[in-house]
Every structure is written in C-alpha cells, then in structure tokens.
Design a protein around this motif. Structure first.
Motif, mmCIF file in Angstrom:
data_model
loop_
_atom_site.group_PDB
_atom_site.id
_atom_site.type_symbol
_atom_site.label_atom_id
_atom_site.label_comp_id
_atom_site.label_asym_id
_atom_site.label_seq_id
_atom_site.Cartn_x
_atom_site.Cartn_y
_atom_site.Cartn_z
ATOM 1 N N GLU A 206 -6.597 -35.296 -9.050
ATOM 2 C CA GLU A 206 -7.223 -35.196 -7.732
ATOM 3 C C GLU A 206 -8.405 -36.146 -7.624
ATOM 4 O O GLU A 206 -8.598 -36.815 -6.602
ATOM 5 N N TRP A 207 -9.214 -36.226 -8.697
ATOM 6 C CA TRP A 207 -10.340 -37.153 -8.692
ATOM 7 C C TRP A 207 -9.846 -38.593 -8.571
ATOM 8 O O TRP A 207 -10.370 -39.374 -7.777
ATOM 9 N N VAL A 208 -8.851 -38.931 -9.363
ATOM 10 C CA VAL A 208 -8.292 -40.288 -9.321
ATOM 11 C C VAL A 208 -7.777 -40.598 -7.923
ATOM 12 O O VAL A 208 -7.983 -41.689 -7.386
ATOM 13 N N SER A 209 -7.120 -39.627 -7.305
ATOM 14 C CA SER A 209 -6.576 -39.816 -5.966
ATOM 15 C C SER A 209 -7.674 -40.123 -4.959
ATOM 16 O O SER A 209 -7.526 -41.005 -4.109
ATOM 17 N N ARG A 210 -8.797 -39.413 -5.062
ATOM 18 C CA ARG A 210 -9.889 -39.628 -4.106
ATOM 19 C C ARG A 210 -10.562 -40.979 -4.291
ATOM 20 O O ARG A 210 -11.279 -41.441 -3.397
ATOM 21 N N GLN A 211 -10.333 -41.627 -5.416
ATOM 22 C CA GLN A 211 -10.913 -42.954 -5.648
ATOM 23 C C GLN A 211 -10.010 -44.083 -5.150
ATOM 24 O O GLN A 211 -10.327 -45.251 -5.332
ATOM 25 N N GLY A 212 -8.878 -43.761 -4.552
ATOM 26 C CA GLY A 212 -7.962 -44.797 -4.092
ATOM 27 C C GLY A 212 -7.240 -45.487 -5.226
ATOM 28 O O GLY A 212 -6.828 -46.639 -5.113
ATOM 29 N N VAL A 213 -7.083 -44.770 -6.346
ATOM 30 C CA VAL A 213 -6.498 -45.352 -7.551
ATOM 31 C C VAL A 213 -5.168 -44.684 -7.834
ATOM 32 O O VAL A 213 -5.064 -43.458 -7.843
ATOM 33 N N ALA A 214 -4.135 -45.487 -8.059
ATOM 34 C CA ALA A 214 -2.831 -44.934 -8.415
ATOM 35 C C ALA A 214 -1.989 -46.023 -9.055
ATOM 36 O O ALA A 214 -2.063 -47.181 -8.674
ATOM 37 N N ALA A 215 -1.192 -45.651 -10.034
ATOM 38 C CA ALA A 215 -0.334 -46.615 -10.721
ATOM 39 C C ALA A 215 1.106 -46.499 -10.245
ATOM 40 O O ALA A 215 1.547 -45.460 -9.793
ATOM 41 N N GLY A 216 1.830 -47.579 -10.335
ATOM 42 C CA GLY A 216 3.269 -47.551 -10.073
ATOM 43 C C GLY A 216 3.647 -47.221 -8.652
ATOM 44 O O GLY A 216 4.754 -46.762 -8.379
ATOM 45 N N GLY A 217 2.738 -47.476 -7.689
ATOM 46 C CA GLY A 217 3.075 -47.233 -6.294
ATOM 47 C C GLY A 217 3.110 -45.779 -5.920
ATOM 48 O O GLY A 217 3.661 -45.401 -4.891
ATOM 49 N N THR A 218 2.528 -44.882 -6.749
ATOM 50 C CA THR A 218 2.536 -43.460 -6.437
ATOM 51 C C THR A 218 1.522 -43.160 -5.350
ATOM 52 O O THR A 218 0.710 -43.998 -4.983
#
Length: 465
Positions: free
Chosen positions: A348-360
């Motif tokens: 959830e924290w990673v998501s709120r930072q606009g960060v995601a791998a592999g086009g997820t």
C-alpha cells in the motif's frame, strides 16, 4: 489536395543541475502530447517534438561528463543566465516549457515570463515539479512553484499534500497534476544470482546509493563508509559498490562538502569493494540489494522489486529524509543486514508513491499502470494548447502585495526587479562569452567549490574546538 502535416511540438526545458536536467527532459518526453521524442516515426507519421535545453548558469551547472552520464538527448543545449533565458522566451515560440529548478528559480522565472509575455497573444504551457522525494520545505517549495499551469506531483500521496497546501492558503490548486517519477523503469528484478559467480554468473551485488548532502557531517559519512567496507570484508563473495553522484569538483542538485572519494582514501577497502559512477538504471541492472539513507534511488529500486533498505543507523530524522519511508517496510540497520535480514516493502505504501514494477497497478483506486501515469498530464496539456483565445497570464501566489518582504529578494537573486524586469547591469550577453570571460568564470567556480569542500569544513571544525 495534399494532406497537411501537423507541426512538430516545440519544447524548452530550463534546468539548474544534472539531476534536474534529467528530470526535466524525461518529464517533457513523458507529458508531451503526440509521439515520444525517442520514438522513431513511421513513414508519413508525425515526428516527435523538438527539445531545446537551457542550463541555468550557477554553482551546479552540469559538466559535459555529467550531461553524458544523464544520457538525455536534446536538439540544442546551451548555458544561459536567467535574463538570457527570458530574452530567448520573448524571441522564440514554444508550445511547452518545463521549469526544472529550485523553488526560488521557478518563482523568479514565473514573474520574469509573465513580464516578457504580457503583450503576447499566445504563450507556452508552463510545467514544473520536483525531481524526487519531497521531504522538507513542503509549503515553501510549493508556494514558490505556484503560478505554473501544471505543478506535477510524483505520487498520489504528493498530489494530496500539494492540494492541501494550496487550498490551505487560499491559492488555486487546480494546477496540481498527479504523475510519477519519469525515470522509473528497467527490467524487473529476477532474483539473486549464484553467489559463487561460477560459469560466468556475476556475484551477489550490494549497492550503496550515496547522497551529496545526506548525511552532512564527516562523522556520519565516515560511519556509513566504514560499515559498507566492513560488509564487503564480511562477504568476500559479494561485490559491494559505492554508487556516487559526482566526482570531486563537480556539483549536483545539492552541495557535497565531504566527498566519499576523499574519505575512502584513508581506508584500505578489500578487492570486492569499488566506487562506481554512471546512470543509476544501469547500476540497478546488476543490483541484488540497494542500500541508502533516503535517496530517490530507493524508489527506482522498489519499482523494479529489487530488495531495498533505507538505513536507520543514524536515526529516523527529518534532516536525513528517511522519515519519508516510515510505513514502507524498508527501514533497517546495517547490523540487521549483516545478520541476513531483508525487508519486505509494504504494498500500500509503495502504491501511494506511484511506484510499481512490471506494469502492475499503481493505485488501489484503479490508477492504472506506470505507462499510463502521465496520461492525465498529457491530456491536460493538449487541452491547454487547444484553448480558444490562448492561455491567461501567469499569476503566481506570491506578489508584491502578498509577500512584499520575501518576493523581491528571490527575484533579485536572478537579477530581476519586483515587477519581473531585469535589473540594471544584469548579466545578459548577446553572444557567447569570450576566452577571458570563460577563464574568469571557471576560476570563480573553482574558488566556490574549493570554499565549499575545503574552507567551510575547516572553519566548522575550528568552531567545534
């Protein structure tokens, strides 16, 4: 009747350091409507935009080596003063302008541009933002950027914070536009390689991403360096890399008074310890564990799902910037790392930072993939470019009425008066500097850097006696 060919978009980027040039140019490519600057156009298709780069002359003006390391293409690139840049904007016609500067520089340019464009019927769409994690001077930096058509927020969290600040002071918050960091990407991490490095396989690689100004004391920087070297000695089968931003004498976005290159000369590191430079993305291609205090490289690493650690050895403090990573699941100490601990990032924290791998998915609310993170900005710019009657004048929040004791000083640093016009005697050459002027400028920069890296630390040490 022949089919008319759409004109190529013209983009200008003004930057004051190597990092901001990278952010500005890559952002321009991401948000420009139409084909990418890097894409090879098909026969008959519209070509990508034309990019003119302007480097604001100052202490952090990037060197040719730094520009080559960034690796961003431009159709033209030149060094300018603030007044020279404003003159170019008065004489040239652009569709999009990206201001990739410190907050004070953005504010000065907004007032200067408002003055040079006051009698024009059309002007470019003006965009600004931040090059990475926003962990200090939130209100100050945001209000200095107010007045641009788009103020880019690199994550959902930043967008919420930006709007709250603008609305809290009664300023228009409609310019805030959520995007993502433009330099995320690269191949997702595929897992650890064979530690024995047999049959051509590379060894397990630990990378410490250094920062020019965090931490800022000799004691703390020496501590981090010693722990990194100690880790290399404890794990001779590993490759341990110290990733540096600049070479001694160069400056980046932040001043570096105590370069690690000088500190390491007092040590005797093992053979598996090395200093490396170059593009961060290329270094991450071979990284199995990324360690940092608070570098934006942590977000690049998390985007690829590379195991990432934000150090707590020196505390979790606002002055270090690692407080930004509270809740990330990535906080750990060197003792924990040496014992084999590997943090698991909080999704959830990673998501709120606009960060995601592999086009997820970037967000829990259906924000889409990283590839679509710039769609909203692109669409908004296209709408502004097609706005009937052109764009309204630039209207920053700070004016001689709202900030009479603050704004004039900011403008004066860039040789502008309170109304945005150049002050008498402002440096604005009509031609390239001659040999004598170039020599004087290099000498002045060298003296400044010597003062930052040699004299200032000496005076500080004497004051502690």
């Amino acid at each position: 009747m022949p089919i008319s060919t759409p004109k190529r978009l013209r983009i200008a980027v003004l930057a004051d350091s190597d990092t901001r040039w990278k952010w500005g140019a890559l952002t321009a490519d991401r948000i420009a409507p139409g084909p990418s600057m890097e894409a090879a156009p098909r026969e008959g298709a519209q070509a990508g935009p034309l990019l003119d780069g302007f480097l604001l002359r100052g202490r952090a003006t990037p060197t040719p080596r730094q520009l080559e390391e960034v690796g961003v293409r431009a159709d033209s690139l030149r060094e300018v003063t603030a007044v020279e840049f404003l003159r170019a904007m008065a004489e040239e016609s652009y569709d999009l302008l990206v201001l990739s500067l410190v907050g004070g520089g953005v504010q000065a340019m907004l007032h200067g541009l408002a003055r040079v464009w006051e009698h024009r019927t059309s002007r470019p769409v003006v965009v600004t933002g931040y090059v990475g994690v926003v962990y200090e001077k939130l209100a100050d930096g945001l209000l200095l950027r107010h007045g641009a058509d788009l103020v880019l927020a690199n994550s959902r969290q930043d967008a919420d914070r930006f709007r709250a600040v603008y609305e809290g002071v009664g300023a228009d918050a409609s310019a805030v536009t959520e995007v993502a960091l433009p330099f995320l990407g690269g191949a997702p991490y595929e897992g650890e390689h064979d530690p024995s490095a047999k049959q051509g396989r590379r060894p397990y690689t630990v990378v410490f991403a250094a920062q020019p100004s965090v931490p800022d004391s000799r004691k703390d920087r020496a501590y981090l360096l010693n722990r990194l070297v100690r880790h290399a000695r404890r794990h001779p089968e590993r490759e341990v890399l110290l990733k540096l931003r600049s070479k001694p004498g160069e400056h980046t976005t932040h001043i570096e008074e105590l370069p690690y290159q000088k500190l390491v000369q007092r040590l005797d590191p093992p053979a598996n310890f090395r200093l490396v430079y170059g593009n961060m993305g290329e270094v991450l291609d071979r990284t199995d564990l990324l360690v940092t205090v608070s570098s934006t490289a942590a977000l690049e690493s998390l985007h690829r799902r590379v195991p990432t650690v934000v150090l707590t050895d020196l505390g979790i403090r606002e002055s270090l910037g690692n407080h930004h990573f509270v809740g990330s699941g990535c906080l750990a100490s060197w003792d924990q790392l040496d014992a084999g601990h590997r943090p698991t990032p909080d999704e959830e924290w990673v998501s709120r930072q606009g960060v995601a791998a592999g086009g997820t998915s970037r967000t829990e609310s259906g924000g889409g993939s990283y590839d679509s993170a710039f769609d909203a900005a692109r669409e908004r710019i296209a709408e502004l470019l097609d706005r009937p009657g052109g764009l309204p004048p630039l209207t920053p929040y700070y004016t001689p009425v709202t900030a009479p004791g603050y704004l004039p000083g900011i403008l004066a640093r860039h040789h502008l008066g309170p109304d945005g016009t150049p002050l008498p005697g402002a440096p604005a050459a009509d031609k390239e500097p001659g040999p004598v002027r170039q020599i004087v400028r290099r000498a002045a920069r060298g003296a400044y850097r010597h003062g930052v890296q040699r004299v200032a630390p000496f005076i500080r040490r004497m004051g502690e006696l």
